[in-house]
Design a protein around this motif. Structure first.
Motif, PDB file in Angstrom:
ATOM      1  N   PRO A  29       0.824  -1.213   0.000  1.00 37.90           N
ATOM      2  CA  PRO A  29       0.000   0.000   0.000  1.00 37.90           C
ATOM      3  C   PRO A  29       0.858   1.263   0.000  1.00 37.90           C
ATOM      4  O   PRO A  29       1.981   1.259   0.505  1.00 37.90           O
ATOM      5  N   LYS A  30       0.307   2.315  -0.569  1.00 38.53           N
ATOM      6  CA  LYS A  30       1.007   3.599  -0.587  1.00 38.53           C
ATOM      7  C   LYS A  30       1.028   4.192   0.816  1.00 38.53           C
ATOM      8  O   LYS A  30       0.096   4.007   1.596  1.00 38.53           O
ATOM      9  N   ILE A  31       2.085   4.925   1.100  1.00 37.96           N
ATOM     10  CA  ILE A  31       2.240   5.564   2.401  1.00 37.96           C
ATOM     11  C   ILE A  31       1.529   6.913   2.363  1.00 37.96           C
ATOM     12  O   ILE A  31       1.740   7.707   1.453  1.00 37.96           O
ATOM     13  N   ARG A  32       0.725   7.158   3.358  1.00 39.23           N
ATOM     14  CA  ARG A  32      -0.014   8.414   3.439  1.00 39.23           C
ATOM     15  C   ARG A  32       0.856   9.464   4.133  1.00 39.23           C
ATOM     16  O   ARG A  32       1.534   9.166   5.100  1.00 39.23           O
ATOM     17  N   LEU A  33       0.801  10.685   3.621  1.00 41.99           N
ATOM     18  CA  LEU A  33       1.583  11.792   4.167  1.00 41.99           C
ATOM     19  C   LEU A  33       0.667  12.934   4.560  1.00 41.99           C
ATOM     20  O   LEU A  33      -0.447  13.047   4.065  1.00 41.99           O
ATOM     21  N   ARG A  34       1.175  13.777   5.431  1.00 44.50           N
ATOM     22  CA  ARG A  34       0.466  15.008   5.786  1.00 44.50           C
ATOM     23  C   ARG A  34       1.242  16.179   5.214  1.00 44.50           C
ATOM     24  O   ARG A  34       2.469  16.198   5.271  1.00 44.50           O
ATOM     25  N   LEU A  35       0.513  17.145   4.686  1.00 51.86           N
ATOM     26  CA  LEU A  35       1.142  18.343   4.130  1.00 51.86           C
ATOM     27  C   LEU A  35       0.666  19.553   4.905  1.00 51.86           C
ATOM     28  O   LEU A  35      -0.492  19.653   5.293  1.00 51.86           O
ATOM     29  N   SER A  36       1.587  20.500   5.100  1.00 53.74           N
ATOM     30  CA  SER A  36       1.214  21.762   5.735  1.00 53.74           C
ATOM     31  C   SER A  36       0.444  22.602   4.726  1.00 53.74           C
ATOM     32  O   SER A  36       0.377  22.269   3.541  1.00 53.74           O
ATOM     33  N   LEU A  37      -0.105  23.706   5.182  1.00 56.51           N
ATOM     34  CA  LEU A  37      -0.815  24.601   4.270  1.00 56.51           C
ATOM     35  C   LEU A  37       0.107  25.183   3.206  1.00 56.51           C
ATOM     36  O   LEU A  37      -0.344  25.604   2.151  1.00 56.51           O
ATOM     37  N   LEU A  38       1.397  25.190   3.483  1.00 56.82           N
ATOM     38  CA  LEU A  38       2.370  25.705   2.511  1.00 56.82           C
ATOM     39  C   LEU A  38       2.833  24.625   1.528  1.00 56.82           C
ATOM     40  O   LEU A  38       3.632  24.892   0.635  1.00 56.82           O
ATOM     41  N   GLY A  39       2.355  23.396   1.714  1.00 63.82           N
ATOM     42  CA  GLY A  39       2.713  22.327   0.795  1.00 63.82           C
ATOM     43  C   GLY A  39       3.933  21.531   1.210  1.00 63.82           C
ATOM     44  O   GLY A  39       4.433  20.717   0.448  1.00 63.82           O
ATOM     45  N   HIS A  40       4.422  21.716   2.429  1.00 61.38           N
ATOM     46  CA  HIS A  40       5.566  20.968   2.925  1.00 61.38           C
ATOM     47  C   HIS A  40       5.078  19.665   3.555  1.00 61.38           C
ATOM     48  O   HIS A  40       4.060  19.648   4.243  1.00 61.38           O
TER      49      HIS A  40
END
Length: 144
Positions: free
Chosen positions: A36-47
């Motif tokens: 499965p693909k790993i889920r990531l979190r992004l900041s509002l700035l796209g980081h």
């Protein structure tokens, strides 16, 4: 009857579409992939933020070093085909929204330039191409 809406019935002000926040996307399996693909979190700035951010950026940098040779004079000279290949490969492993591509590729540009600068310093210490090839770092292909 009044034509104005009851305050409880009024629709809220539309919010802007944001790139950040938690991108806990829908099912990411493509049918053929067993991992499965790993889920990531992004900041509002796209980081990329959170526990997986360092590993993600390291993997992204490894893919760039593997697929984009250092002999291009600048990031702008790197063919889009190579950049797209790296983006597709990282998207095969991680859940990433298309909106984040520009910001993440900008970060990869910086990593690629820094790695190129380090290589340049090392190779400038050598006098001949044969000497440079003999002292080639592990992650760099001698032909590059």
């Amino acid at each position: 009857m009044s034509s104005s809406l009851n305050p409880m019935e009024q629709s809220p002000i539309p919010s802007p579409i944001h790139v950040g926040g938690s991108h806990e996307n829908f099912d990411t399996s493509d049918g053929g992939s067993s991992k499965p693909k790993i889920r990531l979190r992004l900041s509002l700035l796209g980081h990329v933020v959170g526990k997986k951010s360092t590993k993600f950026m390291s993997r992204f940098g490894d893919l760039v070093r593997e697929h984009i040779p250092p002999y291009y004079p600048s990031w702008l000279a790197v063919p889009f085909k190579l950049k797209d290949t790296v983006w597709e490969m990282i998207c095969d492993e991680y859940v990433l929204p298309q909106e984040a591509k520009r910001k993440l590729m900008k970060s990869v540009n910086t990593m690629w330039r820094n790695e190129k600068k380090i290589l340049r310093k090392k190779y400038d210490e050598c006098d001949t191409d044969d000497e440079r090839k003999k002292n080639c770092p592990k992650k760099t292909k001698p032909k590059d």
